[in-house]
Design a protein around this motif. Structure first.
Motif, PDB file in Angstrom:
ATOM      1  N   VAL B 166     -64.773 -47.281   6.189  1.00 40.09           N
ATOM      2  CA  VAL B 166     -65.927 -46.552   6.034  1.00 40.09           C
ATOM      3  C   VAL B 166     -66.045 -45.413   6.835  1.00 40.09           C
ATOM      4  O   VAL B 166     -65.656 -45.237   7.828  1.00 40.09           O
ATOM      5  N   ASP B 167     -67.032 -44.608   6.660  1.00 43.55           N
ATOM      6  CA  ASP B 167     -67.493 -43.464   7.431  1.00 43.55           C
ATOM      7  C   ASP B 167     -68.019 -43.514   8.781  1.00 43.55           C
ATOM      8  O   ASP B 167     -68.576 -44.762   9.011  1.00 43.55           O
ATOM      9  N   PRO B 168     -67.802 -42.732   9.799  1.00 47.87           N
ATOM     10  CA  PRO B 168     -68.312 -43.070  11.143  1.00 47.87           C
ATOM     11  C   PRO B 168     -69.738 -43.247  11.189  1.00 47.87           C
ATOM     12  O   PRO B 168     -69.997 -43.971  12.195  1.00 47.87           O
ATOM     13  N   ILE B 169     -70.470 -42.836  10.509  1.00 47.89           N
ATOM     14  CA  ILE B 169     -71.982 -42.941  10.708  1.00 47.89           C
ATOM     15  C   ILE B 169     -72.267 -44.371  10.318  1.00 47.89           C
ATOM     16  O   ILE B 169     -72.874 -45.281  10.963  1.00 47.89           O
ATOM     17  N   THR B 170     -71.711 -45.017   9.203  1.00 46.05           N
ATOM     18  CA  THR B 170     -71.930 -46.333   8.753  1.00 46.05           C
ATOM     19  C   THR B 170     -71.248 -47.258   9.609  1.00 46.05           C
ATOM     20  O   THR B 170     -71.843 -48.365  10.059  1.00 46.05           O
ATOM     21  N   ARG B 171     -70.205 -46.744  10.317  1.00 47.18           N
ATOM     22  CA  ARG B 171     -69.437 -47.589  11.439  1.00 47.18           C
ATOM     23  C   ARG B 171     -70.331 -47.891  12.540  1.00 47.18           C
ATOM     24  O   ARG B 171     -70.447 -49.040  12.983  1.00 47.18           O
ATOM     25  N   ARG B 172     -71.044 -46.775  12.988  1.00 47.35           N
ATOM     26  CA  ARG B 172     -72.003 -46.819  13.996  1.00 47.35           C
ATOM     27  C   ARG B 172     -72.972 -47.809  13.767  1.00 47.35           C
ATOM     28  O   ARG B 172     -73.484 -48.629  14.436  1.00 47.35           O
ATOM     29  N   GLN B 173     -73.672 -47.634  12.483  1.00 52.54           N
ATOM     30  CA  GLN B 173     -74.657 -48.564  11.968  1.00 52.54           C
ATOM     31  C   GLN B 173     -74.164 -50.204  12.056  1.00 52.54           C
ATOM     32  O   GLN B 173     -74.779 -51.006  12.329  1.00 52.54           O
ATOM     33  N   PHE B 174     -72.948 -49.915  11.520  1.00 48.51           N
ATOM     34  CA  PHE B 174     -72.191 -51.723  11.681  1.00 48.51           C
ATOM     35  C   PHE B 174     -72.402 -52.165  13.074  1.00 48.51           C
ATOM     36  O   PHE B 174     -72.763 -53.343  13.276  1.00 48.51           O
ATOM     37  N   TRP B 175     -72.059 -51.294  14.015  1.00 48.47           N
ATOM     38  CA  TRP B 175     -72.091 -51.665  15.499  1.00 48.47           C
ATOM     39  C   TRP B 175     -73.382 -52.122  15.965  1.00 48.47           C
ATOM     40  O   TRP B 175     -73.372 -52.910  16.896  1.00 48.47           O
ATOM     41  N   ASP B 176     -74.296 -51.346  15.492  1.00 52.55           N
ATOM     42  CA  ASP B 176     -75.896 -51.687  15.798  1.00 52.55           C
ATOM     43  C   ASP B 176     -75.945 -53.130  15.477  1.00 52.55           C
ATOM     44  O   ASP B 176     -76.328 -54.032  16.213  1.00 52.55           O
ATOM     45  N   LEU B 177     -75.685 -53.337  14.415  1.00 55.96           N
ATOM     46  CA  LEU B 177     -75.746 -54.915  13.785  1.00 55.96           C
ATOM     47  C   LEU B 177     -74.966 -55.920  14.796  1.00 55.96           C
ATOM     48  O   LEU B 177     -75.348 -57.126  14.953  1.00 55.96           O
ATOM     49  N   ILE B 178     -73.605 -55.569  15.202  1.00 56.39           N
ATOM     50  CA  ILE B 178     -73.027 -56.470  16.045  1.00 56.39           C
ATOM     51  C   ILE B 178     -73.545 -56.475  17.308  1.00 56.39           C
ATOM     52  O   ILE B 178     -73.796 -57.820  17.859  1.00 56.39           O
ATOM     53  N   TYR B 179     -74.316 -55.464  17.765  1.00 59.24           N
ATOM     54  CA  TYR B 179     -75.098 -55.698  19.155  1.00 59.24           C
ATOM     55  C   TYR B 179     -76.029 -56.725  18.921  1.00 59.24           C
ATOM     56  O   TYR B 179     -76.230 -57.381  19.916  1.00 59.24           O
ATOM     57  N   GLU B 180     -76.918 -56.328  17.791  1.00 59.32           N
ATOM     58  CA  GLU B 180     -77.975 -57.118  17.549  1.00 59.32           C
ATOM     59  C   GLU B 180     -77.454 -58.739  17.493  1.00 59.32           C
ATOM     60  O   GLU B 180     -78.252 -59.504  18.274  1.00 59.32           O
ATOM     61  N   ALA B 181     -76.416 -59.068  16.905  1.00 53.21           N
ATOM     62  CA  ALA B 181     -76.079 -60.294  16.805  1.00 53.21           C
ATOM     63  C   ALA B 181     -75.503 -61.004  18.033  1.00 53.21           C
ATOM     64  O   ALA B 181     -76.055 -62.036  18.543  1.00 53.21           O
ATOM     65  N   ALA B 182     -75.109 -59.968  18.874  1.00 60.64           N
ATOM     66  CA  ALA B 182     -74.666 -60.326  20.159  1.00 60.64           C
ATOM     67  C   ALA B 182     -75.648 -60.745  21.216  1.00 60.64           C
ATOM     68  O   ALA B 182     -75.783 -61.739  21.844  1.00 60.64           O
ATOM     69  N   ASP B 183     -76.886 -59.915  20.936  1.00 50.65           N
ATOM     70  CA  ASP B 183     -78.224 -60.209  21.633  1.00 50.65           C
ATOM     71  C   ASP B 183     -78.888 -61.484  21.182  1.00 50.65           C
ATOM     72  O   ASP B 183     -79.471 -62.112  22.138  1.00 50.65           O
ATOM     73  N   ASP B 184     -78.656 -61.812  20.115  1.00 47.95           N
ATOM     74  CA  ASP B 184     -78.853 -63.297  19.638  1.00 47.95           C
ATOM     75  C   ASP B 184     -78.508 -64.163  20.218  1.00 47.95           C
ATOM     76  O   ASP B 184     -78.496 -65.300  19.835  1.00 47.95           O
ATOM     77  N   GLY B 185     -77.003 -64.032  21.034  1.00 44.32           N
ATOM     78  CA  GLY B 185     -76.405 -65.095  21.711  1.00 44.32           C
ATOM     79  C   GLY B 185     -75.063 -65.328  20.580  1.00 44.32           C
ATOM     80  O   GLY B 185     -74.245 -66.151  21.290  1.00 44.32           O
ATOM     81  N   ILE B 186     -74.671 -64.669  19.941  1.00 45.95           N
ATOM     82  CA  ILE B 186     -73.583 -64.820  19.117  1.00 45.95           C
ATOM     83  C   ILE B 186     -72.235 -64.071  19.841  1.00 45.95           C
ATOM     84  O   ILE B 186     -72.525 -62.960  19.932  1.00 45.95           O
TER      85      ILE B 186
END
Lengths: 368, 246
Positions: B166-186
């Motif tokens: 996937v392209d860099p922008i989408t990757r960046r957005q994907f990592w935003d999701l990862i951070y959100e999940a990590a904030d939720d304690g996952i």
């Protein structure tokens, strides 16, 4: 249980949204029935029948008229000696002859018993049997119609002689063969392809990582195809009864039970195929080669088994379709009960058990 | 600190070949843990053992507090997984996919409905909810796949090269999701070949020839190997590998 239902529902979505699968599922059986069916019935249209009528009485005339009225036969009246008839058969000029002995009507009315001879060229066993069956059916019809008005039952004994192939080896009806073939294709090919597809897409891993047990993955794959196969069976049977005029003489429930057993053995094989292939093409190819070809070759529904070399005959015994074919022929066409097919059923049951055990084991090993 | 994953001398042997050779590491709860290595280094094999997909030959490991030998069922209930291959059903709609995966994790009908609605809303997929997944662009599919992988609120989610292709922008957005999940304690356990993504992780380990050769925060690793970028750290380690790629 709820997880299971969710999965089965998903499987149905898959089937009904994939045009290719639908085509194989419902187009194929219909096409095959029509193909095999009309290839046979076309030969039956206007088959030439030579009538040698030594009796020339009312009964023989009535039977001849009855036969003549059908679209299946064209009647040619002739007085032929046996030698001439043999010559005509050998040259392929006639396919079938029907001979009324002198005093046919008299025997019938006074002795309540008369015989009529039907001779067919059985070098083409399918046609010969069909012709002979039809002719005997007409004679039987006539017998019934006169019995209705008589007090004492009268019997017309058709004596059928199959020239060149007296045991009618290899003569059979195609419907049981097509049932075997279609169930095989659907169960083996579609099951293995649908499982391998999950491997290819990567969804299988997700399923295996989920708490959903692998055995349920398999079961919930099998259940929809079992259901679809049985629906298909109904379609085939309806087609054969109403379009092909092939009757179901035996117990329908027994027939369905035997078919279900066969479907389960085919599903197990499909599962086995899926556990050692990783691409849909490979799965498709192996199911075709591994099951369709043997089904066509070794059940005897196209090529008479008895004419095969001994090694091939021996090999044919390990093909589940062969036993299934025998069972269906007996139950559906001959109207026999479980008593006559229990041995074949046991063999099929054994094969299914072995196949299922191997494939479940194989599936487990793959997970380790 | 609570540990999400504990590995001690974990080994997977295929005949003479030790695909994973005595690896030991811990992953803290709530951490984003990068699991790096060249192709054939043994990442996938190690991950499969941790997910309960295969038994280790020797060594010890617990995932979410459960033993990988005896409690695979418990592990499976407490983890999410998303593989490098795209892992949703293409012929099902967005909504059906969410309901299916939620369903096999045993979510109740009500929870499923709430979850799928909030998920669709969060991803901004309202207009596409009834469209088949095959019609979505790859980036969206991947984001959806990740959201589906954590739909049952697992303790740990394993991501096997989640952003491949996937392209860099989408990757960046994907990592935003990862951070959100990590904030939720996952806890996030992620493999990747992109070194910029490695920088996003709290800690990373680098596998070479079946062993964990390095394990620390990206900053510390760069210091340790006296280089400017993660690229160079990885290159130094991977160059020493004897095994070639798969």
């Amino acid at each position: 249980m709820k997880q299971f239902l969710v999965f089965v529902k998903k499987e149905f979505y898959h089937v009904f949204r994939d045009r290719r699968t639908l085509l194989i599922l419902f187009g194929l059986p219909i096409m095959q029935i029509l193909l095999f069916g009309f290839a046979l019935t076309n030969e039956m249209k206007n088959a030439k029948v030579v009538v040698v009528d030594y009796a020339h009485d009312i009964a023989s005339q009535q039977i001849i008229t009855k036969i003549e009225a059908s679209s299946y036969f064209s009647i040619e009246k002739a007085v032929m000696s046996y030698e001439d008839m043999h010559k005509a058969f050998k040259q392929g000029k006639i396919k079938c002859a029907i001979i009324f002995p002198p005093n046919f009507n008299e025997d019938l009315t006074h002795a309540q018993k008369a015989s009529v001879q039907v001779i067919a060229d059985a070098s083409d066993p399918n046609t010969a049997k069909t012709i002979a069956n039809y002719l005997t059916a007409y004679i039987g019809d006539y017998q019934q119609s006169i019995n209705a008005t008589m007090q004492l039952p009268m019997v017309i004994q058709p004596e059928v002689r199959m020239l060149y192939n007296p045991d009618l080896n290899g003569s059979m009806n195609f419907i049981p063969g097509v049932i075997a073939l279609v169930l095989m294709i659907i169960c083996v090919t579609l099951t293995s392809v649908s499982i391998v597809k999950e491997k290819e897409m990567g969804t299988m891993e997700i399923l295996l990582v989920s708490p959903f047990k692998p055995i349920y993955v398999i079961l919930s794959k099998a259940v929809p195809y079992l259901a679809l196969s049985l629906i298909n069976l109904v379609v085939i049977l309806l087609l054969s009864v109403f379009v092909m005029n092939v009757p179901i003489r035996g117990n329908v429930f027994l027939l369905f039970a035997e078919c279900t057993l066969f479907v389960i053995s085919a599903l197990s094989f499909g599962l086995l195929v899926s556990s050692f292939t990783n691409s849909q093409q490979a799965a498709m190819l192996i199911s075709m080669m591994g099951m369709m070809l043997p089904t066509i070759l070794f059940t005897g529904f196209i090529f008479p088994l008895e004419n095969m070399p001994l090694p091939l005959q021996v090999i044919s015994n390990i093909i589940p379709s062969k036993w299934f074919y025998i069972i269906v022929k007996a139950v559906m066409l001959k109207g026999l009960g479980f008593g006559t097919v229990w041995k074949e059923t046991c063999i099929l049951l054994g094969m299914t058990a072995v196949l299922l055990t191997i494939s479940l084991k194989k599936f487990k090993i793959r997970l380790q | 600190m609570e540990k999400a994953i504990i590995c001690k001398d974990l080994t997977k042997q295929f005949g003479d070949f030790a695909a994973v050779n005595k690896i030991s590491f811990d992953v803290n709860a709530g951490e984003i843990f990068g699991f790096l290595g060249a192709n054939g280094a043994g990442k996938t094999t190690a991950m499969r053992m941790l997910c309960g997909l295969s038994y280790p030959t020797s060594g010890e490991a617990t995932v979410a507090g459960f033993n990988v030998y005896k409690q695979q069922d418990h592990i499976k209930r407490n983890i999410g997984y998303m593989s490098q291959k795209f892992s949703l059903y293409e012929s099902l709609t967005v909504q059906e996919n969410i309901r299916f995966f939620g369903g096999i994790y045993g979510l109740s009908d009500k929870a499923l409905k709430d979850k799928s609605n909030s998920l669709i809303e969060r991803l901004g997929l309202q207009a596409e909810a009834k469209k088949r997944v095959s019609e979505l662009p790859l980036g969206w599919k991947q984001k959806l796949a990740f959201s589906v992988a954590i739909i049952h609120q697992p303790k740990i989610v394993f991501l096997d090269e989640p952003t491949g292709g996937v392209d860099p922008i989408t990757r960046r957005q994907f990592w935003d999701l990862i951070y959100e999940a990590a904030d939720d304690g996952i806890t996030i356990f992620v493999t990747t070949h992109y070194m910029d993504e490695a920088e996003y992780c709290n800690r990373i380990s680098i596998m070479v020839d079946g062993r964990v050769e390095a394990l620390d925060t990206p900053t510390n690793l760069k210091h340790q190997y006296k280089v400017e970028t993660m690229d160079e750290v990885f290159y130094q380690l991977a160059r020493a590998a004897k095994r070639s790629g798969e």
